[in-house]
Motif scaffolding. Structure first.
Motif, PDB file in Angstrom:
ATOM      1  N   MET C   1      11.933  -6.943   7.507  1.00  0.00           N
ATOM      2  CA  MET C   1      13.328  -7.368   7.338  1.00  0.00           C
ATOM      3  C   MET C   1      13.787  -8.180   8.554  1.00  0.00           C
ATOM      4  N   ALA C   2      14.525  -9.228   8.299  1.00  0.00           N
ATOM      5  CA  ALA C   2      15.047 -10.013   9.423  1.00  0.00           C
ATOM      6  C   ALA C   2      16.072  -9.183  10.180  1.00  0.00           C
ATOM      7  N   THR C   3      15.943  -9.131  11.469  1.00  0.00           N
ATOM      8  CA  THR C   3      16.905  -8.360  12.251  1.00  0.00           C
ATOM      9  C   THR C   3      17.561  -9.252  13.278  1.00  0.00           C
ATOM     10  N   GLY C   4      17.893 -10.467  12.889  1.00  0.00           N
ATOM     11  CA  GLY C   4      18.511 -11.399  13.810  1.00  0.00           C
ATOM     12  C   GLY C   4      17.488 -12.382  14.307  1.00  0.00           C
ATOM     13  N   PRO C   5      17.874 -13.203  15.263  1.00  0.00           N
ATOM     14  CA  PRO C   5      16.992 -14.252  15.752  1.00  0.00           C
ATOM     15  C   PRO C   5      15.700 -13.699  16.356  1.00  0.00           C
ATOM     16  N   LEU C   6      15.736 -12.441  16.766  1.00  0.00           N
ATOM     17  CA  LEU C   6      14.584 -11.871  17.453  1.00  0.00           C
ATOM     18  C   LEU C   6      13.873 -10.883  16.540  1.00  0.00           C
ATOM     19  N   THR C   7      12.575 -11.063  16.364  1.00  0.00           N
ATOM     20  CA  THR C   7      11.801 -10.073  15.628  1.00  0.00           C
ATOM     21  C   THR C   7      10.897  -9.346  16.605  1.00  0.00           C
ATOM     22  N   VAL C   8      11.192  -8.074  16.792  1.00  0.00           N
ATOM     23  CA  VAL C   8      10.447  -7.290  17.769  1.00  0.00           C
ATOM     24  C   VAL C   8       9.232  -6.680  17.089  1.00  0.00           C
ATOM     25  N   VAL C   9       8.085  -6.776  17.765  1.00  0.00           N
ATOM     26  CA  VAL C   9       6.900  -6.079  17.265  1.00  0.00           C
ATOM     27  C   VAL C   9       6.994  -4.641  17.765  1.00  0.00           C
ATOM     28  N   GLU C  10       7.391  -3.756  16.878  1.00  0.00           N
ATOM     29  CA  GLU C  10       7.735  -2.407  17.314  1.00  0.00           C
ATOM     30  C   GLU C  10       6.560  -1.445  17.249  1.00  0.00           C
ATOM     31  N   THR C  11       5.894  -1.259  18.354  1.00  0.00           N
ATOM     32  CA  THR C  11       4.977  -0.133  18.456  1.00  0.00           C
ATOM     33  C   THR C  11       5.857   1.109  18.592  1.00  0.00           C
ATOM     34  N   PRO C  12       5.298   2.293  18.367  1.00  0.00           N
ATOM     35  CA  PRO C  12       6.143   3.487  18.516  1.00  0.00           C
ATOM     36  C   PRO C  12       6.822   3.568  19.883  1.00  0.00           C
ATOM     37  N   LEU C  13       6.132   3.168  20.947  1.00  0.00           N
ATOM     38  CA  LEU C  13       6.735   3.270  22.274  1.00  0.00           C
ATOM     39  C   LEU C  13       7.878   2.265  22.439  1.00  0.00           C
ATOM     40  N   ARG C  82      19.331  -9.290  18.644  1.00  0.00           N
ATOM     41  CA  ARG C  82      19.024  -8.480  17.468  1.00  0.00           C
ATOM     42  C   ARG C  82      20.308  -8.237  16.693  1.00  0.00           C
ATOM     43  N   ASP C  83      20.195  -8.216  15.397  1.00  0.00           N
ATOM     44  CA  ASP C  83      21.366  -7.955  14.560  1.00  0.00           C
ATOM     45  C   ASP C  83      21.479  -6.445  14.301  1.00  0.00           C
ATOM     46  N   VAL C  84      22.502  -6.096  13.548  1.00  0.00           N
ATOM     47  CA  VAL C  84      22.795  -4.681  13.284  1.00  0.00           C
ATOM     48  C   VAL C  84      21.560  -3.901  12.848  1.00  0.00           C
ATOM     49  N   ARG C  85      20.777  -4.493  11.946  1.00  0.00           N
ATOM     50  CA  ARG C  85      19.643  -3.766  11.372  1.00  0.00           C
ATOM     51  C   ARG C  85      18.532  -3.518  12.378  1.00  0.00           C
ATOM     52  N   GLY C  86      18.550  -4.277  13.449  1.00  0.00           N
ATOM     53  CA  GLY C  86      17.533  -4.088  14.475  1.00  0.00           C
ATOM     54  C   GLY C  86      17.931  -3.069  15.532  1.00  0.00           C
ATOM     55  N   GLY C 240      28.642  -3.819  13.580  1.00  0.00           N
ATOM     56  CA  GLY C 240      28.626  -5.275  13.415  1.00  0.00           C
ATOM     57  C   GLY C 240      29.752  -5.943  14.197  1.00  0.00           C
ATOM     58  N   HIS C 241      30.914  -5.300  14.175  1.00  0.00           N
ATOM     59  CA  HIS C 241      32.045  -5.878  14.926  1.00  0.00           C
ATOM     60  C   HIS C 241      31.811  -5.772  16.425  1.00  0.00           C
ATOM     61  N   LEU C 242      31.220  -4.658  16.817  1.00  0.00           N
ATOM     62  CA  LEU C 242      30.894  -4.510  18.244  1.00  0.00           C
ATOM     63  C   LEU C 242      29.938  -5.629  18.663  1.00  0.00           C
ATOM     64  N   LEU C 243      28.918  -5.871  17.836  1.00  0.00           N
ATOM     65  CA  LEU C 243      27.929  -6.898  18.185  1.00  0.00           C
ATOM     66  C   LEU C 243      28.526  -8.300  18.140  1.00  0.00           C
TER      67      LEU C 243
END
Lengths: 95, 328, 258
Positions: C1-13, C82-86, C240-243
């Motif tokens: 899912m797109a989470t804003g301009p940045l897509t983080v490769v999320e390892t568990p750490l 990162r957007d809200v979903r991230g 979302g408003h905070l961001l």
């Protein structure tokens, strides 16, 4: 609106360099705990202190400036209380 | 400056005659550069002048939190956010140091704050201008804090001990404020054309109001005589304004920005920069409450104060309960 | 899912560290909203100090996440791109400031958890996290004390302050369950000794909260339905408003440095 006055406290901080507590200012707080917290948040934001005292301002008794003469001037003539009053030959060295 | 309203509001009724011997002794102490302390005898007018000046200075610090506070949540990096929050918090701290100094003269903080909230007491005109872009945060730190420092350094030698000591503390803490602002301006000036435009626009809007901060020109400033004699004020409005201009012009040049004054030129002999005419009508309007943000600033402070009433009451009620418990 | 301009490769750490950083940033941001508007000038100083501590913690954690992710990012990339979903912060921490009671109750419920959490994390097998925890714990210990003192005063102050504190407590209670939840990735980190099992802190949290609420004469709400979702990016509408505030500059002037 609240019309009650929040009590005034005097704040003393002991700095890192080992000197004794020094008066830094005052603040308003409802009780001792809040006064101590407020003193920490207001007067030690830059690592100024290692110990804080807060004292209700109305608990301090101050000397009267009008008594300055009798309070403090009589000591001015007691020069024998100072080391420079006494002569020790230079050869004896530091004393 | 932060107490500029003093200059235009002399209260002749206060100039009554007091014990001549005491007054002469008092002036001798001032002339000998002795500090006056809270319990010392002082002319009633000295006391009133100081209460007014110190509390207006305190009000300015507190109101001064609002224009910059407007950008804390929108600061463009975490580093800038932390620095700005710390700076605006410092201003609150400085307001508190100053209220504490004013209180040593016998007027409680509640009363002083009421004077601000009722509109009776003034605060610096500069804080009635809006912060429209991030560049305004740079401009305020650089120019407004720069102007404030010009005014506050001599106040560290003010004749009234508690005020002088508070100012020493303030000046020490404020040394990072102006650098913080200038660094923001520098980043913008060296950034994209769009960023440089933001910086220039901010300078254009803040320059003249900053010059007004020092108060009316000496020729029309009526309150200075006694303040000067009492060593509350050590430099005139125009002297401080000139110092500020001389210090700031080269800083603007370094940024590659243009000061919005076609008449600005340097005297080849003295090195001083002379500047164009200041719009004193605008200044008067802002002081009178008609600046772009006067109403918003007062509304924000009144709201904070009113919404704090129940919190203050709760703390006092709890303290009273504890006292009764202990006594029982 | 797109989470804003940045897509983080999320390892568990990375995911774990970012969530803790998000907690600190979002609560720090909320506290910074008080600046200039706090009910008492003395508390103005306190709230800003707590906010500054939290923003500092967020910066240390984001910086570590960047190091672990090793994708050439910095602290600001995570905060601003990162957007809200991230975002993976607790729902509790994004709740609006409300009145002073709501702010203090939110702070207290979190501090009573996060302080023992950081203390336990000082024994993490991950040296960086252990160091961050050691610094953070000193800060959160004060946050806990400060907020607890106010809980007692608001609860046992006036009828109005009691009612406000109770209402805040009742309103925020449903967000406390999420503090103890753990997903599969975090479970692995717990097993490896990198992270602490929050469930192991439920007892101490419950004891602290119970003791302070009792002293404050406030009623502890019943443990009913607990809200969750913040850790997975399922937030309230408030975030979302905070961001949109927090990220205003990055969205208006993409790519610029400040």
């Amino acid at each position: 609106m609240s019309s009650q006055a929040v009590p005034l406290w005097e704040v003393f901080i002991r700095s890192r360099n080992g000197l004794s507590h020094k008066h830094v200012g005052s603040l308003h707080a409802a009780d001792t705990t809040l006064a101590l917290q407020a003193a920490r948040d207001l007067y030690t934001r830059r690592g100024e202190g290692l110990s804080i005292w807060v004292v209700p301002s109305n608990a301090i008794t101050a000397s009267d400036p009008a008594d300055k003469g009798m309070m403090f001037e009589p000591t001015a003539s007691k020069i024998y209380r100072h080391p420079t009053f006494y002569e020790v030959p230079e050869e004896v060295g530091h004393m | 400056m932060y107490t500029q309203a003093l200059n235009s509001n002399p209260d002749a009724a206060e100039r009554h005659v007091e014990d001549a011997a005491l007054a002469a002794r008092f002036q001798e102490r001032i002339d000998a550069e002795e500090r006056i302390e809270p319990n010392d005898w002082m002319p009633a007018m000295y006391r009133r002048t100081l209460v007014r000046q110190i509390s207006q200075h305190a009000h300015s610090e507190i109101i001064g939190m609002l224009p910059e506070g407007n950008w804390i949540t929108r600061a463009p990096s975490l580093r800038r956010k932390a620095a700005l929050l710390a700076k605006v918090q410092d201003e609150c701290g400085h307001g508190l140091y100053l209220y504490a100094a004013a209180e040593t003269l016998g007027t409680g903080r509640e009363e002083l704050v009421d004077q601000l909230l009722s509109g009776k007491a003034k605060y610096s005109s500069i804080f009635n201008y809006p912060t429209l872009t991030w560049a305004d945060i740079g401009a305020i730190g650089w120019l407004v804090d720069g102007a404030a420092i010009m005014n506050q350094i001599p106040l560290c030698r003010c004749s009234y001990g508690p005020y002088a000591r508070a100012m020493i503390r303030v000046c020490k803490e404020e040394s990072f404020h102006q650098r913080q602002g200038y660094e923001i301006m520098l980043t913008l000036a060296k950034g994209t054309p769009e960023q440089k435009e933001l910086a220039q626009d901010a300078l254009n809007r803040w320059w003249w109001p900053c010059l007004m901060m020092f108060g009316p020109p000496d020729a029309v400033s009526e309150h200075s005589d006694a303040s000067t004699r009492w060593k509350i004020k050590r430099f005139s409005n125009d002297e401080l304004r000139q110092k500020f201009v001389d210090a700031t012009v080269p800083q603007a040049h370094y940024l590659g920005l243009t000061l919005p004054d076609a008449d600005l030129k340097q005297d080849a002999e003295t090195g001083h920069w002379s500047y164009g005419a200041i719009d004193w009508d605008e200044f008067k309007q802002v002081i009178a409450g008609n600046g772009p943000c006067n109403k918003d600033r007062m509304a924000a402070r009144r709201k904070a104060h009113d919404e704090g009433a129940w919190v203050r009451d709760a703390a006092l009620a709890y303290a009273e309960k504890q006292r009764l418990k202990k006594a029982a | 899912m797109a989470t804003g301009p940045l897509t983080v490769v999320e390892t568990p750490l990375v995911r774990y560290v970012l969530r803790r950083a998000d907690d600190a940033l979002i609560l720090g941001h909320r506290l910074s909203e008080w600046c200039g508007h706090a009910p008492l000038m003395e508390e103005e100083m306190a709230l800003a100090n707590v906010g500054l501590d939290l923003i500092g913690q967020a910066r240390a954690l984001y910086t570590y996440a960047a190091e672990v992710e090793a994708a050439g990012r910095d602290e600001d990339a995570y905060a601003y791109l990162r957007d809200v979903r991230g975002y993976g912060n607790l729902l509790l921490l994004e709740q609006p400031n409300g009145d002073f009671a709501a702010t203090i109750v939110r702070q207290f419920l979190y501090a009573a958890f996060i302080d023992p959490y950081w203390r336990a994390m000082m024994a993490s097998s991950d040296a960086t996290l252990a160091a961050i925890a050691a610094k953070a714990e000193k800060e959160t210990a004060y946050h806990l004390r400060h907020s607890a003192e106010w809980i007692v005063r608001l609860g046992d102050g006036t009828a109005e302050s009691h009612a406000r504190a109770q209402a805040a407590l009742d309103g925020l209670w449903a967000f406390t369950g999420e503090m103890f939840a753990v997903d599969e990735g975090e479970r692995g980190l717990i097993t490896a000794g990198v992270a602490v099992d929050p469930e192991s802190l439920r007892g101490v949290w419950s004891e602290t909260v119970g003791r302070v609420l009792a002293e404050a004469t406030l009623a502890r709400p019943a443990d009913g339905w607990m809200q969750k979702g913040g850790r997975d990016g399922s937030h309230s509408e408030h975030l979302g408003h905070l961001l949109s505030d927090l990220q205003y500059m990055q969205r208006t002037y993409p790519g610029a440095t400040w």
